[in-house]
Scaffold this active site. Structure first.
Site: not given
Ligand code: FES
Length: 557
Positions: A51, A83, A124-126, A196, A447, A473
């Site tokens: 990511c 994540d 990535c998400d965070k 993702c 999650e 998620s």
């Molecule tokens: Fe990083 Fe989905 S695990 S964007």
């Protein structure tokens, strides 16, 4: 440019600051470099996952753009917790923790080195909400840049993403597919670096960065591996010089209107429920009173017009081919759902920017019209009631089911719940309750993709509901209620649920009720004792400082 207003002057100008200049001369700075405004390019970088793999390369391009526009620019890193790799493991507890840690590390670096402005690159998400929280907190001229989505894979004639391997494990455990098929899904799910691919949390937050006005219009959808992504990086660096010149700071951009625009965009795209938590957190950093009720109001009036995974079949690269996030924003504007006067980082109001935007769609069918929406109502509902007095967030199932009443199956950990689903002991009509998973309880509000994917993989996605004080998620599907506040660890009513209790979830009426007599509940409360879940180090510090999910689960002193 900028002249005496620049904070870098305090660090690097005049005879008294000669010692400070020594350190930057050591890395090659010239007299000319010291005369320019000093920009940080904050790259959330890591090789431990795809990511944020490309962010150092993007940082070089951002610096090129910045330098050719008259700035000096230096790259500094921040951390990444992946994540997907952590899903269903003890490592997942560090995911949300990392969001606030990222904001803190950026504050420490940008505030302490005399930077005048900065570009934050998130993947990535965070990393993304962490960067946006730091933008709001520092309130220095800054631009947000997304690292870009990975390409989806192809298997037979279908697009596959990271969602499929999680669900394939559930199907394999139930004997619905064999090991060979599972391996085929694994090998084809992610053919490039990037985030993702569906509208999971990372891509949701990227699109919302445009809706909030923190990122340049059209910058979120170009794939990680593309010439357009490289151009976006140079554009962000060049834009930063204009942002400094115009004195645009994040708090001028992050008004209540900006958050409302993000909330309607979240609803129209059926984005990740995690965005609810992150919008509340960014709003807190910006000092804006933006609440769960505001998100609910935006959500209820906004149909879904983007057919993106997990609600639909398409991915971020398809949205890009359809013209990008501005196509969705323009439809919201034309429908009267967007607040047009919100200022953006580009120095213009979002309404006038969108009117000038000319999308170049190469494909059709990804974004629908409001007259004929993809789904008539948004996939996110805010619930309140005896089970969640301070609120909960509902993710509506793919079939649009918003009402569920069933018997509780209670688990105090995700592992126990996953085992029950994998063994086939969870049945139609049940409400799986997973508790002690909240911000303080887990801690870190993990999650639940492993168990939610197992439910879908077992074919129970529309017949079993899940209620938790943890999170989901963005790839989660099914009838899911998370972010239950207050959480079990602090004695919220979810701690009092017993097996066989009836739980009602009603998305239309915004209700979540534990249908148990109040006298019985009082007796249970008298018997309840806090659960010991000892942790040390970072997790212990986090537990001491974190707030509940309805406040964005932000850490505060
Ligand atoms: Fe990083 Fe989905 S695990 S964007």
């Amino acid at each position: 440019m900028g002249g005496s207003r620049l904070r870098s002057r305090e660090w690097y100008e005049g005879p008294d600051n000669a010692p400070h200049r020594v350190y930057l001369r050591a890395i090659g700075f010239t007299d000319e470099d010291f005369k320019r405004p000093l920009a940080a390019v904050v790259a959330s970088w890591s090789e431990a996952g795809p990511c944020n793999y490309n962010t150092l390369e993007l940082a070089q391009l951002v610096k090129e753009g910045a330098r050719s526009s008259g700035l000096s620019a230096l790259t500094v890193p921040t951390l990444v917790v992946n994540d997907g790799i952590n899903m269903g493991t003890p490592g997942m507890r560090y995911s949300l923790v990392s969001r606030d840690l990222i904001a803190d590390t950026i504050e420490a670096q940008v505030a302490s080195h005399g930077f005048d402005a900065w570009v934050g690159i998130g993947g990535c998400d965070k990393t993304q909400p962490g960067i946006m929280m730091a933008m709001a907190r520092l309130d220095l001229p800054s631009v947000y840049l997304y690292a870009g989505s990975a390409e989806p894979g192809m298997l037979e004639s279908s697009r596959v993403t990271v969602q499929e391997p999680f669900e394939a494990v559930g199907a394999y455990r139930r004997g619905r597919i064999g090991l060979e098929r599972l391996r085929l899904v694994e090998l084809n799910a992610m053919p490039t670096v990037g985030t993702c691919q569906g509208l999971f949390t990372a891509n949701t937050m990227a699109i919302l960065s445009e809706a909030l006005g923190l990122a340049p219009l059209g910058s979120s959808t170009p794939p990680a591996v593309s010439s357009e992504r490289a151009r976006e990086a140079r554009r962000a660096g060049g834009l930063l010089a204009r942002v400094i010149e115009a004195g645009i700071t994040p708090r001028r951009v992050l008004t209540w209107d900006a958050f409302y625009n993000a909330a309607v965009t979240l609803a129209a795209t059926s984005g990740s429920t995690n965005a609810v938590l992150h919008l509340l957190a960014i709003a807190r950093e910006a000092g804006v009173k933006f609440t769960l009720e505001d998100i609910d109001e935006a959500s209820r009036k906004t149909p879904v017009i983007a057919a993106l995974k997990p609600a639909g079949p398409y991915t971020m690269v398809d949205l890009h081919a359809a013209g990008g996030a501005p196509v969705v924003l323009r439809k919201l504007l034309d429908r009267g759902l967007l607040r047009p006067e919100a200022l953006t980082v580009e120095g213009e109001e979002i309404g006038s920017l969108l009117k000038k935007w000319s999308p170049k769609p190469r494909v059709e069918g990804v974004v629908y019209d409001f007259d004929k929406p993809y789904k008539p109502t948004s996939g996110v509902r805010i619930l309140k009631g005896s089970l969640a007095p301070r609120g909960a967030v509902m993710k509506v199932g793919a079939a649009g089911r918003t009402y569920f009443r069933g018997e509780a199956r209670v688990f105090d950990s995700e592992e126990e719940a996953y085992k029950a689903v994998a063994e086939g002991s969870v049945r139609d009509g049940e409400v799986v309750v997973i508790r002690y998973m909240g911000p303080k309880g887990a801690p870190g509000m993990p999650e639940m993709l492993k168990v939610t994917a197992a439910i879908v993989g077992a074919g129970l996605g529309e017949t079993v509901a899940l209620v938790t004080d943890g999170r989901f998620s963005g790839a989660t599907r099914g009838i899911m209620v998370g972010h239950v506040s207050p959480e079990a660890y602090v004695g919220g009513p979810i701690a009092l649920v017993e097996a066989g209790d009836t739980i009602l979830v009603d998305g239309e009426r915004g209700k979540i009720e534990l249908e148990v007599d109040s006298s019985e509940l009082e007796e249970r409360r008298a018997r309840w004792r806090p659960v010991e879940k000892p942790v040390g180090g970072l997790l212990a510090k986090y537990r001491a400082l974190v707030s509940q999910a309805d406040e964005g689960a932000v850490t505060r002193a």
